[in-house]
Design a protein around this motif. Structure first.
Motif, PDB file in Angstrom:
ATOM      1  N   GLY A  33      29.963 -14.673  57.331  1.00  0.00           N
ATOM      2  CA  GLY A  33      29.866 -13.271  57.686  1.00  0.00           C
ATOM      3  C   GLY A  33      28.487 -12.786  57.328  1.00  0.00           C
ATOM      4  O   GLY A  33      27.767 -13.428  56.582  1.00  0.00           O
ATOM      5  N   ASP A  35      28.670  -6.141  48.728  1.00  0.00           N
ATOM      6  CA  ASP A  35      29.793  -5.650  49.530  1.00  0.00           C
ATOM      7  C   ASP A  35      31.082  -6.405  49.225  1.00  0.00           C
ATOM      8  O   ASP A  35      31.960  -6.507  50.063  1.00  0.00           O
ATOM      9  N   TRP A  42      33.818  -6.763  52.127  1.00  0.00           N
ATOM     10  CA  TRP A  42      33.722  -7.989  52.913  1.00  0.00           C
ATOM     11  C   TRP A  42      35.023  -8.785  52.770  1.00  0.00           C
ATOM     12  O   TRP A  42      35.550  -8.923  51.682  1.00  0.00           O
ATOM     13  N   CYS A  43      35.542  -9.260  53.869  1.00  0.00           N
ATOM     14  CA  CYS A  43      36.698 -10.166  53.873  1.00  0.00           C
ATOM     15  C   CYS A  43      37.935  -9.545  53.240  1.00  0.00           C
ATOM     16  O   CYS A  43      38.666 -10.191  52.531  1.00  0.00           O
ATOM     17  N   ARG A  67      30.843 -17.539  53.001  1.00  0.00           N
ATOM     18  CA  ARG A  67      29.639 -17.185  53.737  1.00  0.00           C
ATOM     19  C   ARG A  67      28.434 -17.791  53.019  1.00  0.00           C
ATOM     20  O   ARG A  67      28.413 -17.931  51.801  1.00  0.00           O
TER      21      ARG A  67
END
Length: 167
Positions: A7, A14, A18-19, A27
């Motif tokens: 990503g 983040d 994120w995710c 990532r």
């Protein structure tokens, strides 16, 4: 071998956005930095009690991995983690993997977010693939202890005598 997904890397940390809709995400931030995030849900026969995130950041410095663990409580009561550790593993085909070393990350109390100090790995001498894995346990306030499922980071290469890197 764990699934590999990537990503975009934000300008700011983040980890808590994120995710959030996946179970485990990987990532690559650069050829030498990788991140893995696991979204955990726990509960009992009455349903979900809470959720939290486990993030493993791997920074490759030559032939040495350096790890940081972040624990983020999303919902539910405060959490007392215990025996949180990062295990370094050397991937061995068709045989059990070899342990490089085990690093204790701590036993934090988390009501919001906790970040470990940097855990410095040993020099990785063999020409092979390696990865880090986080495990331990946790106790939600007012509930019994639970094991923390193992979160495996993405594999990285340490072939020949060159520096380790993410493929």
């Amino acid at each position: 071998m764990p699934a590999r997904t990537e990503g975009p890397m934000g300008i700011f940390d983040d980890y808590d956005t994120w995710c959030e809709n996946g179970s485990i995400c990987h990532r690559t931030v650069s050829n030498y930095i990788g991140e893995t995030k696991g979204n955990a849900t726990y509960g009992n026969s009455n349903g979900v009690i809470g959720t939290f995130d486990v993030v493993l950041r791997t920074n490759l410095n030559g032939r040495q991995a350096q790890w940081k663990v972040s624990l983020i409580r999303d919902t539910g009561p405060s959490l007392q983690f215990f025996n949180v550790q990062v295990n370094c593993w050397e991937e061995i085909n068709l045989l059990p993997d070899n342990s490089c070393v085990v690093h204790g990350a701590g036993a934090p109390f988390v009501s919001g977010r906790w970040n470990s100090s940097t855990l410095f790995g040993n020099r990785l001498a063999n020409s092979n693939e390696y990865y880090g894995a986080v495990n331990g346990g946790f106790t939600p306030s007012g509930d019994p202890a639970y094991p923390l499922g193992t979160l495996e980071g993405a594999y990285f290469n340490c072939y020949g005598n060159d520096n380790c890197y993410y493929p």
